[in-house]
Design a protein around this motif. Structure first.
Motif, short mmCIF file in Angstrom:
data_model
loop_
_atom_site.label_atom_id
_atom_site.label_comp_id
_atom_site.label_asym_id
_atom_site.label_seq_id
_atom_site.Cartn_x
_atom_site.Cartn_y
_atom_site.Cartn_z
N ASN A 178 -17.77 -34.73 10.53
CA ASN A 178 -16.86 -35.83 10.53
C ASN A 178 -15.83 -35.81 11.36
N LYS A 179 -15.87 -36.06 12.78
CA LYS A 179 -14.88 -35.64 13.46
C LYS A 179 -13.52 -36.91 13.37
N LYS A 180 -14.15 -37.93 13.00
CA LYS A 180 -13.24 -39.32 12.71
C LYS A 180 -12.15 -38.94 11.99
N GLU A 181 -12.43 -37.87 11.05
CA GLU A 181 -11.45 -37.66 9.88
C GLU A 181 -10.04 -37.08 10.54
N LEU A 182 -10.20 -36.31 11.76
CA LEU A 182 -8.93 -36.20 12.32
C LEU A 182 -8.02 -37.33 12.78
N ILE A 183 -8.53 -38.43 13.08
CA ILE A 183 -7.71 -39.40 13.33
C ILE A 183 -7.37 -40.19 12.02
N LYS A 184 -8.38 -40.33 11.33
CA LYS A 184 -8.04 -41.15 10.08
C LYS A 184 -7.11 -40.71 8.91
N ASN A 185 -7.29 -39.30 8.88
CA ASN A 185 -6.63 -38.84 7.99
C ASN A 185 -4.99 -38.94 7.81
N LEU A 221 1.17 -34.87 3.69
CA LEU A 221 0.41 -35.86 2.87
C LEU A 221 1.71 -36.47 1.97
N ARG A 222 2.45 -35.86 1.50
CA ARG A 222 3.30 -36.38 0.46
C ARG A 222 4.29 -37.19 1.34
N VAL A 223 4.54 -36.85 2.59
CA VAL A 223 5.71 -37.83 3.43
C VAL A 223 4.70 -39.02 3.52
N GLY A 224 3.48 -38.96 4.12
CA GLY A 224 2.65 -40.17 4.27
C GLY A 224 2.59 -40.92 3.03
N ILE A 225 2.14 -40.58 1.74
CA ILE A 225 2.19 -41.13 0.65
C ILE A 225 3.46 -42.05 0.37
N VAL A 226 4.57 -41.27 0.16
CA VAL A 226 5.89 -41.70 0.06
C VAL A 226 6.06 -43.12 0.88
N PHE A 227 5.89 -42.66 2.25
CA PHE A 227 6.03 -43.70 3.38
C PHE A 227 5.12 -45.00 3.02
N LYS A 228 4.05 -44.77 2.89
CA LYS A 228 2.93 -45.92 2.51
C LYS A 228 3.33 -46.66 1.32
N GLY A 229 4.11 -45.87 0.41
CA GLY A 229 4.39 -46.39 -0.88
C GLY A 229 5.62 -47.40 -0.69
N LEU A 230 6.34 -46.82 0.10
CA LEU A 230 7.51 -47.60 0.69
C LEU A 230 7.31 -48.91 1.27
N GLU A 282 -2.78 -37.37 6.62
CA GLU A 282 -1.95 -36.32 6.82
C GLU A 282 -2.01 -35.93 8.39
N THR A 283 -2.75 -35.65 9.07
CA THR A 283 -2.97 -35.49 10.47
C THR A 283 -1.88 -36.75 11.31
N GLN A 284 -2.20 -37.97 10.77
CA GLN A 284 -1.35 -38.83 11.34
C GLN A 284 0.09 -38.76 11.12
#
Lengths: 168, 486
Positions: free
Chosen positions: B250-257, B347-356, B259-261
């Motif tokens: 599942n190589k697309k995971e690297l771009i979609k995830n 992951l947490r930075v991403g979640i908080v940012f998306k939550g905002l 956390e990596t973003q």
């Protein structure tokens, strides 16, 4: 004649004393170089310390690392100079004490920002040597005693496991 | 300890051989005594609950800290037991700060021990125990979660733990070989290149930051060596779930995830700001110098590795306040959750940012419209308020710990920027130093840094559970004694 001899001896002693102090004064500690990079950048410096690790040959030139007890620094020198060092410091060896004279760079253009000394002269001040390990009787005795104790506990544990299995 | 013991035997390092024999004997004896103390659990008479998982993980790390410090103390390369405990905790938590003296004359076997500690600590001590030792223990998942690992690669937690180790071992073979060959190319002798390769791999993959010589990565004077370490430390800072997904094709995971973003965005911003600022200051003039001295150190900070190819003094003399600020932020953000990295995680930075973003969108949209917000991390998850709150809470805990460490450093007389730099380094389990960490620093600061590394690695919950358990125990003891006296 007696006075001439006295004067010559005093002069000789004075020359030795001053020569010694002037060469010692020229030696800069590596930590001093690192803490005052701006001041020493591009200037000829002299350091004295133990050659550590090993020489890393890069063709005509090599890298060595020298530690003087305050810090360590990379020295860029001709491979023929690096070959003069017969002992490098590690667990089993005391490295040669070397005196390096060369230009200090805080941001070497040749080596993409390395903090280094480009060596112009290398002198072996003191030869290094193989360091024989000293084993103390207390350590040997403690190791044997504790190992026996651990074996005994392992045996008790194995018995307890066996007993537990047979009960089930 | 068997591996360093064998290393000492093969390389004829007799003093370290005895040191490891003594340490193994003490560890085995202590372990068996502890097994007897918890015999009921061993027989599955006691059910392991969630709180027990946290407490066991927290206590395991403390007990191991003392046991693993024995070889350091016996080697004579540390000035006190506290310094030895500091280095062990630094290794286990993959921080990489060092109080061990005269690294250049350390035995290969003790170096093996230091780097093994950081390698094991990166994957997780409990994960190691689950993989190889405990087969039928109830509540294994609770122990696993207690060590701040929460990804389930396969439904069975023991299987997950084993996969984590398989991934690490495969990378170990590839990484060590690459560094070994590079080491020979740059002029190290084959045997020495192998040990350097192995040690540097263990440090880079575990985002640890230890190195066998006092100059750290500066010792090698090699761009190629630095490039390999960049690749390894970035791989190490990625989630084990992501590695497994890519291994499964599942190589697309690297771009979609998410956390990596998050990681690549924050890395790019941090590197860009640092490069622009240091170029303005005229410290480094050419692109290769900028990449080697600036990008390398920012990435090392962001992946929480702590490798450095500049002197700690250069952060103060060359980087300036803004450069230090960038490094502090990168160190605090850290790598991925369930990886070997520290920090409060992408992951947490991403979640908080998306939550905002979700909250702002909710404010702007009609009250009647209900929209579900999602994020992708291996699979799609719904972004709930509770999840955002939990992530924000952990980030707040990290920031509070960072503030306490900074305040203590400043109180003890260190300049604020230096105190903040070192505080971010210990809180995020990074290992870069601005010069505060030394044998001469105050004892209280050493103890505080040990606690901070421990809290940061176990992500607070396990340690809070342990504190709660101790306080609860003291309360019960007091209540019982009051009842008896009345």
């Amino acid at each position: 004649m007696h006075n001439i001899c006295k004067t010559l001896i005093i002069m000789f002693l004075l020359i030795i004393a001053f020569a010694g102090s002037s060469s010692a004064a020229n030696i800069t500690k590596i930590d001093n170089l690192i803490n005052n990079m701006e001041q020493f950048d591009g200037k000829v410096v002299n350091i004295e310390g133990e050659a550590i690790g090993e020489a890393m040959n890069r063709g005509r030139y090599s890298w060595i690392n020298v530690n003087d007890g305050t810090n360590a620094i990379g020295i860029w020198l001709e491979s023929s100079d690096a070959a003069k060092i017969t002992s490098f410091g590690d667990y089993k060896h005391i490295g040669d004490t070397v005196r390096i004279s060369g230009v200090f760079s805080k941001n070497s253009l040749k080596h993409s920002g390395e903090v280094e000394i480009a060596c112009s002269s290398l002198t072996i001040v003191q030869k290094g040597h193989f360091e024989k390990e000293q084993l103390t009787h207390i350590k040997i005795f403690s190791a044997t005693l504790l190992f026996c104790l651990a074996l005994m506990f392992s045996y008790i544990y194995a018995r307890a496991i066996q007993k537990n299995k047979s009960n089930n | 300890m068997v591996i360093p013991l064998l290393t000492a035997l093969i390389l004829r390092e007799w003093n370290p051989l005895l040191d490891f024999l003594i340490s193994i004997s003490i560890s085995v004896t202590t372990g068996i005594l502890l097994i007897f103390c918890g015999w009921e659990t061993h027989e599955n008479k006691t059910k392991v609950e969630g709180k027990h998982g946290f407490i066991i993980a927290a206590i395991s790390w403390l007990v191991l800290m003392f046991l693993c410090s024995i070889p350091y103390v016996l080697s004579g390369h540390v000035q006190s037991v506290l310094d030895a405990c500091f280095d062990v905790m630094s290794g286990f938590t993959t921080t990489g700060l060092v109080l061990t003296q005269d690294l250049d004359h350390l035995s290969v076997s003790l170096n093996m021990w230091r780097h093994l500690l950081t390698f094991v600590g990166g994957q997780g001590v409990v994960v190691l125990a689950l993989s190889f030792m405990l087969k039928n223990l109830g509540g294994a998942y609770k122990l696993y979660v207690g060590e701040a690992k929460d990804v389930e690669l396969v439904p069975n937690v023991l299987g997950t733990a084993r996969i984590i180790w398989k991934i690490s071992i495969v990378y170990m073979i590839i990484g060590t070989t690459a560094l070994w060959l590079c080491g020979i190319y740059i002029g190290l002798s084959p045997l020495s290149a192998f040990f350097h390769g192995l040690f540097i791999f263990e440090s880079a993959w575990s985002t640890g930051g230890f190195a066998p010589n006092a100059q750290n990565i500066m010792y090698y004077h090699s761009f190629s060596y630095e490039i390999i370490t960049i690749i390894l430390m970035m791989l190490g800072s990625l989630n084990f779930g992501l590695h497994y997904a890519i291994w499964q094709g599942n190589k697309k995971e690297l771009i979609k995830n998410i956390e990596t973003q998050s990681f690549f965005i924050t890395s790019f911003i941090a590197c860009a700001f640092a490069v622009v600022r240091l170029s303005q200051l005229g410290i480094y003039t050419d692109a290769v110098s900028i990449f080697r001295r600036v990008v390398y150190n920012v990435l090392s900070a962001h992946t929480t590795t702590g490798f450095s190819n500049i002197y700690s003094q250069q952060f103060i003399s060359d980087w300036g306040d803004f450069g230090i600020l960038i490094i502090i932020i990168a160190m605090l953000i850290g790598g991925s959750a369930c990886s070997t990295a520290g920090g409060f995680k992408g992951l947490r930075v991403g979640i908080v940012f998306k939550g905002l973003i979700a909250d702002i969108k909710k404010l702007l949209s009609s009250e009647r419209s209900i929209k579900i917000y999602k994020y992708h991390h291996i699979k799609d998850f719904i972004l709930t308020d509770n999840l955002v709150k939990t992530s924000a809470l952990i980030i707040i805990c990290y920031v509070l710990l960072f503030a306490i460490n900074t305040a203590l450093g400043a109180f003890l007389g260190y300049p604020l920027a230096s105190a903040a730099f070192e505080a971010a380094s210990v809180t995020g389990n990074v290992g870069l130093s601005i010069g505060i960490t030394s044998t001469s620093m105050p004892t209280i600061l050493k103890v505080q840094y040990i606690i901070a590394m421990y809290l940061g690695r176990l992500e607070f919950m396990a340690v809070f559970a342990l504190f709660g358990y101790i306080i609860g125990g003291i309360k019960t003891l007091c209540t019982t004694s009051v009842k008896h006296s009345s």
